[in-house]
Design an enzyme around this catalytic site. Sequence first.
Site, PDB file in Angstrom:
ATOM      1  N   HIS A   1      76.288  65.049   8.564  1.00 18.82           N
ATOM      2  CA  HIS A   1      76.623  63.639   8.698  1.00 18.82           C
ATOM      3  C   HIS A   1      75.451  62.683   8.736  1.00 18.82           C
ATOM      4  O   HIS A   1      75.632  61.497   8.540  1.00 18.82           O
ATOM      5  CB  HIS A   1      77.520  63.439   9.921  1.00 18.82           C
ATOM      6  CG  HIS A   1      78.843  64.130   9.769  1.00 18.82           C
ATOM      7  ND1 HIS A   1      79.684  64.369  10.811  1.00 18.82           N
ATOM      8  CD2 HIS A   1      79.445  64.636   8.681  1.00 18.82           C
ATOM      9  CE1 HIS A   1      80.768  64.998  10.362  1.00 18.82           C
ATOM     10  NE2 HIS A   1      80.627  65.168   9.075  1.00 18.82           N
TER      11      HIS A   1
ATOM     12  N   ASP B   1      76.951  68.856  11.063  1.00 20.58           N
ATOM     13  CA  ASP B   1      77.069  67.524  11.656  1.00 20.58           C
ATOM     14  C   ASP B   1      75.746  66.782  11.517  1.00 20.58           C
ATOM     15  O   ASP B   1      75.115  66.842  10.488  1.00 20.58           O
ATOM     16  CB  ASP B   1      77.565  67.624  13.099  1.00 20.58           C
ATOM     17  CG  ASP B   1      78.278  66.344  13.537  1.00 20.58           C
ATOM     18  OD1 ASP B   1      78.126  65.315  12.852  1.00 20.58           O
ATOM     19  OD2 ASP B   1      78.969  66.357  14.553  1.00 20.58           O
TER      20      ASP B   1
END
Length: 475
Positions: free
Chosen positions: A287, A249
């Site tokens: 991300h 993430d």
Amino acid sequence: MRFFDMKVAVLLLGGSTAASAWKVYTVPHSTTGQDDTPALVAALASGNFSSNASILFKKGVTYNIFTPITFPAFTNVEVHIEGNLTYPSDIPTIQNIVGSSGFPGAWFTFSGGTNVTLRGSTDPKWGWVDGHGQAWWDANQQVNRPHGWAFSKISNGIIRDMKLWKPIGWNFATSGSSNLHAFNNKIVAVSSTKVPSPRPRFSSASDTFNSHSLSTQCAHFHAVHLESDGFSAGGTNMLFENNHIQNGDDCLTVGSGAKNIHFRECVRETYALAFLAHSNSYCEGGHGLSIGSLGKGGSVADVQDILIENVQMKNTLYGARFKSWTGGNGLARNVTWKNIFFTNVPFPIYVTQNYWDQGIGPKPNTTSTNNTHIQDFLFQNFVGTIEDKPYVEGSCVSDPCWYAVPGATGKEVAILDLYPGTGSLFSANNVVAKGILGFTETGAQVRVMCSSTTVSNDVGFKCWDGPFIPTRAGL
Ligand SMILES: *[C@@H]1O[C@H](CO)[C@@H](O)[C@H](O)[C@H]1NC(C)=O
Ligand SMILES: *[C@@H]1O[C@H](CO)[C@@H](O)[C@H](O)[C@H]1NC(C)=O
Ligand SMILES: *[C@@H]1O[C@H](CO)[C@@H](O)[C@H](O)[C@H]1NC(C)=O
Ligand SMILES: *[C@@H]1O[C@H](CO)[C@@H](O)[C@H](O)[C@H]1NC(C)=O
Ligand SMILES: *[C@@H]1O[C@H](CO)[C@@H](O)[C@H](O)[C@H]1NC(C)=O
Ligand SMILES: *[C@@H]1O[C@H](CO)[C@@H](O)[C@H](O)[C@H]1NC(C)=O
Ligand SMILES: *[C@@H]1O[C@H](CO)[C@@H](O)[C@H](O)[C@H]1NC(C)=O
């Protein structure tokens, strides 16, 4: 006489501190494979090691941390991890604990205090905290995943030399802390099994000599399923530097309440050793460098003075990202992303003030005119390649994917999805992108998305849905 008295007092004081001198508690280890936490918990409960103490997990031992640990509030304490620590390796054991009402929220929880250090080992073989995340990733198991280290409510904290191996979920969270320095930490959330990524990654020339590309590639596909933020920064006055993060993430998530955060020198390391000459950290997969999400459920966000610089982003979905929820509230101001080098990134710069959870349903019809305002955002010196070939990011489980942007062509170096406003009611003020040099991988023209009715200043490029044309502020 008075002088003499004082001398005595000082001597007495010296004597009493000697009596309560520095204490070292070496965590005992059960040789029969039992949980090593009860003895530690009992020792912590004695209060003997709440101040002026080291708590040592010694080298040469692999400790079984089969139940979560909550440290008491500490003053001048170092938790020093020279041995290996292991979570339970079976999923249901952890899920039962995380799902129970007494779960403190993280596997390791600091309750607060002053001058607290969490320190790992510089020996490459020891000091690893093994979360056994692989089994969770392989099963795509997302129920009752534990957070890792909650380094909360500490003033004057240090997190250094920590090494997390295959953590299950989120890694370090720093909410409520102030004056924190986090450096030389390593997070390896890379899968060693199965499922190649559906897109050819690692395509740039500098990567071709990397013999590990396949496993790393799979890894990202996997890790991406398991949101596992590197650092979640909440709190004040924090410096994050020289951290190595390979995960699914965000490399960094800045949450509401964060003030004066500096994140720097985070560059990848895996291959391309040539790049390493003057860089020693790393952010790959995952991300990106995120602020938010802010303003969920109408909450009032408060973020200011954030500087993120000198970061190399490789194969990440986003470079710099800001997101606030539709119907949110509050303000994020003075945020700079500077010197960001990106390779194979679909969304190098992405700002949305209209975020909603696409996994839950259509965009909500909020009647609120509130939203989280943004002010003084600078994206400076972004150089790299935009992934504009068809791809499916590993975390996509829907059609369209959760990260799809209506109307986007995939060739955008910057997308400014700002909340509509007018005049003094603009929700976005002084958002500028300068020194932007992006190339698409197909060679197609680089584009932007921006609506000129949502922002009053020169954003550094022609504000439209069209080709990227730098303007005065962008030079
Ligand atoms: C801890 O050490 C400091 C000096 O280093 C001393 O002033 C303080 O009283 C000590 N605290 C305790 C609880 O022993
Ligand atoms: C805590 O200190 C007291 C007094 O020195 C001692 O009697 C006791 O055994 C200590 N407890 C632990 C767990 O170290
Ligand atoms: C802070 O804690 C460290 C141990 O982690 C200790 O060496 C140092 O003396 C402490 N600082 C103060 C000001 O007490
Ligand atoms: C400590 O744990 C890491 C990660 O699981 C492992 O690679 C390493 O071999 C372990 N160290 C020892 C000495 O077993
Ligand atoms: C903006 O934030 C930076 C830290 O990131 C700080 O040094 C600077 O003083 C802030 N500027 C203003 C105008 O508040
Ligand atoms: C929002 O409003 C539109 C038109 O008023 C309606 O068609 C749509 O279903 C609504 N969406 C939701 C999520 O309620
Ligand atoms: C909008 O924000 C104001 C002030 O923060 C608050 O009083 C009001 O309740 C909010 N409205 C909605 C619909 O959330």
